[in-house]
Enzyme design. Structure first.
Site, PDB file in Angstrom:
ATOM      1  N   GLU A 167      24.677  17.683 -15.634  1.00 33.25           N
ATOM      2  CA  GLU A 167      25.189  17.286 -16.953  1.00 33.25           C
ATOM      3  C   GLU A 167      25.971  15.971 -16.873  1.00 33.25           C
ATOM      4  O   GLU A 167      27.180  15.930 -17.165  1.00 33.25           O
ATOM      5  CB  GLU A 167      26.066  18.378 -17.543  1.00 33.25           C
ATOM      6  N   GLU A 202      19.518  25.539 -18.778  1.00 30.91           N
ATOM      7  CA  GLU A 202      20.553  26.571 -18.858  1.00 30.91           C
ATOM      8  C   GLU A 202      20.483  27.166 -20.261  1.00 30.91           C
ATOM      9  O   GLU A 202      20.874  26.526 -21.229  1.00 30.91           O
ATOM     10  CB  GLU A 202      21.945  25.971 -18.623  1.00 30.91           C
TER      11      GLU A 202
HETATM   12  C1  GAL Z   1      27.219  23.959 -18.283  1.00 36.50           C
HETATM   13  C2  GAL Z   1      27.156  23.537 -16.819  1.00 36.50           C
HETATM   14  C3  GAL Z   1      27.138  24.729 -15.904  1.00 36.50           C
HETATM   15  C4  GAL Z   1      28.213  25.680 -16.286  1.00 36.50           C
HETATM   16  C5  GAL Z   1      28.042  26.109 -17.728  1.00 36.50           C
HETATM   17  C6  GAL Z   1      29.094  27.084 -18.182  1.00 36.50           C
HETATM   18  O1  GAL Z   1      27.732  22.954 -19.078  1.00 36.50           O
HETATM   19  O2  GAL Z   1      26.030  22.747 -16.563  1.00 36.50           O
HETATM   20  O3  GAL Z   1      27.346  24.269 -14.586  1.00 36.50           O
HETATM   21  O4  GAL Z   1      29.418  25.039 -16.101  1.00 36.50           O
HETATM   22  O5  GAL Z   1      28.106  24.980 -18.538  1.00 36.50           O
HETATM   23  O6  GAL Z   1      30.354  26.513 -18.330  1.00 36.50           O
END
Ligand code: GAL
Length: 663
Positions: free
Chosen positions: A145, A307
């Site tokens: 990110e 994700e």
């Molecule tokens: C995303 C990130 C993950 C994890 C998730 C939950 O932004 O890529 O590594 O941090 O949020 O906070």
């Protein structure tokens, strides 16, 4: 490229090795085909400089591969280990106030820092070489990110030096920069590039808006260059493996159009129930849909979700619990808007660290519960569908222009305290979404010729080149929508002075803006076909020359003057919207432009039921997504048959999904 439908993010380093085989078998049983790992594990892989230990990761990959699961490896540069920080404390970033930020979470790094870059080159080269020939590793994600975690990007002396170099390349001579930035104001003239500061907090808060705009462009370029350095190493070592990045929807630190040029495909992180939103009762399915549609714009093709929310989320405070059916619904919303692959974050809720409450498919105890049951059932049901529709995209006739540069400039000067660039775009997007009219987002660099309507809000910075492109689009028959604060400035953020607003846009829009009113703490009224609608934030007071007034203000001293106009130009036309429309006005406006452009909605649905389509070859897949917690009745055209063969009763259950196919 081998195709995958479902995957999961996995952190084997958080769990005893004895559990890894169980995890891999459980994943396989669920239908997981791909796993992303490693993006925060640098310290495990290189506990001391130059001493590499990939044995554990090799073992985890081997265990997964045995179950037929492939792997994406993240380069772990989002979390440089403490020994690196001890060797080179200057790597820690400096914030807007000039204070250093410290080790203890992640992204505690300055992306321009030469020492940090040297550590990265050493590590990523070893990592890439080690995994280049591993057939289970099919792709890479660089860092994590990019643009996230930094409250603001770094303002250290290295960043300042890089900024000075960037400015020198751009302007060549200091006098040219002084002209472009208007440094005659408040005695800001510079004698040399070497005296230009990073725009830290000033005595009067912010800096010269031209200075700040260039800084935002520079930091975007810096992030892209940071990515490029790693991408080059990875590609050189393993040319057949692909590279993607987990982007964050409308997040705007780096331009995703620029970053996207380095990627084989875009990925995105989708957390519809994230704990970041204070208002959990608000309907946000339209915003989530918009972010997905935007990610599809980056490579103008389907994307991955790297994700996808798989449980209740939170760090120190939590969001609402996803209701039964909501996690599959959210995942299928991603699919409906163009995701070919859904990777869930994450396999198991973590027992340690900041993200203990950012839950995974499995709870802390590792025993499958409701999230696991719902996700498993959805994967079983929809894996064949995802295979079938891979590569298909919506067939949109309307595009919304999302410009990073306009967003930066409007972010620096929002004009109205509540005015935000993305929210402004959302006025139009939401109305299209309510009407089930498919939308693409586009950038300045894309080909717009296939769209019947191009909605281009806030064309604030206007160059001759951009104006030419807009003009050509309209001349050739396009229907362009532009709004208040268009044609105002040049590309360095100085006001155009050589004509009435919207300067140089006058011929295209057929209007001039005689004056304007900022609606502080009040709303206004627009009258259209005898009906009154709400507007807010801003009112351009317009004189129409060649344009035809379509709707007028019904408030203030400018009551009776045009608020919305329409101007024939070449074979097309330009709509000018002088205010920020309320939902009712936006619905009327979208209905009007779509009627005029002969754009039909996919279908009518009750509030909260999205109808979205993807077209693959000659087949159209229609997704109905019910974001309501109640049964809804929907009238689906008889040309569509249920994709799963289950009879269609005309009703869709609470938080339900149905897919239909035609052709
Ligand atoms: C995303 C990130 C993950 C994890 C998730 C939950 O932004 O890529 O590594 O941090 O949020 O906070």
């Amino acid at each position: 490229m081998k195709s995958y439908q479902f995957g999961v993010d996995y952190y084997p380093e958080h769990w005893p090795k004895e559990r890894w085989v169980t995890d891999a078998k459980m994943m396989r049983d669920m239908g997981i085909q791909i796993v992303r790992m490693a993006e925060f594990s640098w310290q495990k892989f290189e506990p001391r400089e130059g001493e590499f230990h990939f044995e554990d990761l090799d073992e985890a990959i081997g265990i997964l591969a045995k179950e037929g699961i492939d792997v994406i490896l993240g380069t772990p540069t989002a979390a440089p280990p403490k020994w690196i920080i001890d060797l080179n404390p200057e790597i820690q970033p400096t914030d807007w106030h000039g204070h250093q930020r410290f080790f203890g979470s992640r992204h505690h790094d300055c992306q321009s820092n030469p020492a940090y870059r040297a550590h990265i080159r050493r590590f990523v080269t070893a990592f890439a070489d080690h995994y280049a020939k591993n057939p289970a590793v099919v792709g890479w994600q660089v860092d994590n990110e990019l643009g996230n975690s930094h409250g603001d990007l770094c303002y250290c002396d290295h960043c300042r030096d890089r900024f000075q170099g960037w400015l020198k390349d751009k302007y060549g001579a200091i006098d040219e920069l002084n002209r472009a930035w208007g440094t005659a104001f408040w005695s800001q003239g510079y004698d040399d590039f070497s005296s230009i500061p990073a725009p830290k907090i000033t005595a009067a808060w912010g800096v010269n808006p031209s200075h700040e705009l260039d800084w935002k462009r520079f930091t975007s370029d810096l992030v892209c260059e940071f990515h490029q350095e790693q991408a080059d190493i990875l590609r050189a070592a393993a040319p057949e493996k692909w590279i993607t990045h987990n982007l964050m929807g409308f997040s705007s630190k780096p331009s995703y159009y620029d970053l996207g040029e380095q990627l084989d495909f875009a990925s995105h992180d989708q957390y519809p129930g994230g704990h970041f939103h204070a208002r959990h009762d608000e309907y946000r399915a339209d915003f989530h849909a918009a972010e997905l549609d935007f990610i599809r714009a980056i490579k103008q093709k389907p994307f991955w979700v790297m994700e996808q929310q798989s449980g209740i989320t939170g760090w120190d405070v939590l969001g609402r619990a996803p209701k039964p059916g909501q996690i599959p619904l959210w995942a299928m919303q991603s699919v409906a808007h163009g995701a070919d692959t859904i990777v869930f974050f994450r396999w198991r809720s973590c027992a340690m660290g900041t993200e203990q409450y950012w839950h995974g498919i499995l709870p802390h105890n590792g025993i499958p519960g409701r999230y696991h049951a719902e996700i498993s059932a959805m994967m079983k049901q929809y894996t064949p569908l995802l295979k079938e529709i891979a590569g298909g995209v919506p067939n949109a006739e309307v595009a919304i222009l999302r410009s990073y540069d306009q967003e930066r400039a409007i972010g620096i000067q929002p004009h109205h305290p509540n005015h935000r660039y993305i929210q402004h775009l959302m006025t139009y997007y939401k109305a299209l979404h309510r009407a089930n009219i498919p939308v693409d987002f586009v950038g300045e660099m894309h080909d717009w010729s296939k769209y019947k309507v191009l909605i281009a809000p806030l064309q604030f910075l206007m160059t001759e080149e951009h104006l030419d492109k807009l003009r050509t689009y309209v001349e050739r028959g396009g229907r362009l929508v532009v709004t208040w604060r268009s044609g105002i400035k040049d590309e360095s953020n100085l006001c155009h002075t050589d004509g009435p607003v919207p300067v140089r846009f006058n011929a295209l829009t057929g209007v001039t803006v005689d004056e304007y009113d900022c609606l502080r703490d009040c709303q206004g009224t627009v009258r259209w076909d005898g009906m009154d609608y709400k507007c807010s934030q801003w009112c351009d007071v317009l004189s129409a020359s060649t344009a035809e007034p379509v709707a007028e203000y019904a408030h203030e001293f400018y009551a009776g003057t045009p608020a919305i106009t329409r101007n024939q130009y070449g074979r097309g036309l330009t709509w000018y919207v002088g205010t920020t429309m309320g939902d009712g006005l936006a619905d009327k406006f979208i209905a009007e432009i779509c009627r005029e452009a002969a754009i039909a909605p996919l279908m009518a649905t009750p509030h909260g039921v999205e109808a979205v389509h993807r077209v693959k070859d000659d087949r159209t897949y229609l997704f109905l997504l019910n974001h309501n917690e109640s049964v809804q009745t929907v009238d689906v055209s008889a040309e569509f048959t249920p994709w799963d063969g289950e009879p269609w009763t005309g009703e869709i259950g609470p938080l339900g999904v149905r897919v239909f196919v035609k052709g």
